[in-house]
Design a protein around this motif. Structure first.
Motif: not given
Length: 285
Positions: A8-13, A73-75, A80-82, A228-232
């Motif tokens: 999560x930290x790496x993705x936030x950066x 991909x879900x994460x 904002x990247x998606x 798409x489908x409502x899924x986590x």
């Protein structure tokens, strides 16, 4: 969340780099220096060279990097990247001597069109990008970046006063965004076992073809979390072109191990992982 805090930290950066400065590659400092240093400015390429580059499909570089970091991909879809212009390629039937129309993947969900004017601003390699619904206070342009000898395309968005709002790098890919996502996540050769312990040898191709999984011929990684489908859950849609044989699977990736799961839905709940169908380990040779 079930994901490690480190991811999560790496993705936030990575996400933070999308507004006000270029999307990063794996070494943000190198990319930033390559773009901004006077002695390392992108080469001046004529419009015909740009046409040649645009024969390929281009995908948001930071999005692909985030998929490789998180394996989810879900994460990434929660960041904002998606969102925004995820990928683009030329529309062959609308090419003109002075312009090219680009087919755009917007938010991994819908399509739109941009008009690229093949006339750069004076003294620059920045080509104007126009869209029908464009905000009057917004200006867009396509330019070049060449870190480490590679060629990246870059879309800059400015306000009316030419203040940079956003700068996004795009990487050239083969086979479009679907193949690029497959390659970043699951494409490869595997050995492993099924739920009964029987050995299997599996190959998931970048082109979406499957061998070694009984009854499955094709797969598609779900990246559309807008419609798409409502899924986590991260999911593979298998045999998607055949309604009678279609099968949706959940998956998890941990280092070299890919686990494929059956999915279960209770009443109105979204699909969730049920049981492990296959445990696959990537073959490196």
């Amino acid at each position: 969340m079930r994901y490690p805090l480190l991811c999560l930290a790496a993705l936030a950066v990575t996400s933070a780099c999308q507004t006000g400065q270029p999307d990063t590659e794996r070494n943000p400092a190198v990319v930033q220096e390559t773009i901004t240093s006077p002695e390392a400015q992108p080469s001046v390429l004529p419009a015909r060279r740009l046409r040649a580059l645009l024969r390929s499909e281009w995908v948001k570089a930071a999005y692909l990097d985030a998929l490789q970091q998180t394996h989810s991909p879900q994460m990434v879809g929660e960041t904002k990247l998606a969102y925004g212009n995820m990928a683009f390629s030329p529309s062959p039937e609308t090419q003109r001597a002075d312009s090219v129309f680009l087919d755009v993947n917007w938010n991994n969900h819908e399509g739109s069109t941009l008009k690229l004017v093949l006339q750069p601003r004076v003294g620059t390699t920045a080509f104007p990008l126009l869209q029908d619904s464009q905000d009057e206070d917004e200006q867009m342009e396509l330019t070049y970046a060449m870190p480490a000898g590679d060629t990246l395309l870059q879309i800059n968005t400015y306000n009316r006063r030419r203040k940079l709002r956003e700068s996004v790098l795009y990487r050239r890919v083969k086979g479009g965004i679907a193949a690029a996502v497959n390659q970043a996540l699951v494409a490869g050769a595997y050995t492993g076992v099924d739920s009964l312990g029987r050995p299997v040898r599996v190959r998931l191709g970048p082109d979406g073809l499957v061998t070694g999984l009984p009854g499955l011929k094709t797969y598609q990684v779900n990246i559309d979390f807008n419609g798409g489908p409502e899924t986590g859950e991260d999911m593979l849609f298998c045999n998607i072109d055949n309604d009678k044989q279609r099968k949706d699977l959940g998956y998890r990736i941990a280092q070299d191990t890919l686990r494929l799961y059956s999915l279960r839905t209770d009443s109105i709940a979204a699909p969730y992982l049920h049981r492990v169908l296959y445990t696959l380990v990537r073959r490196r040779s």
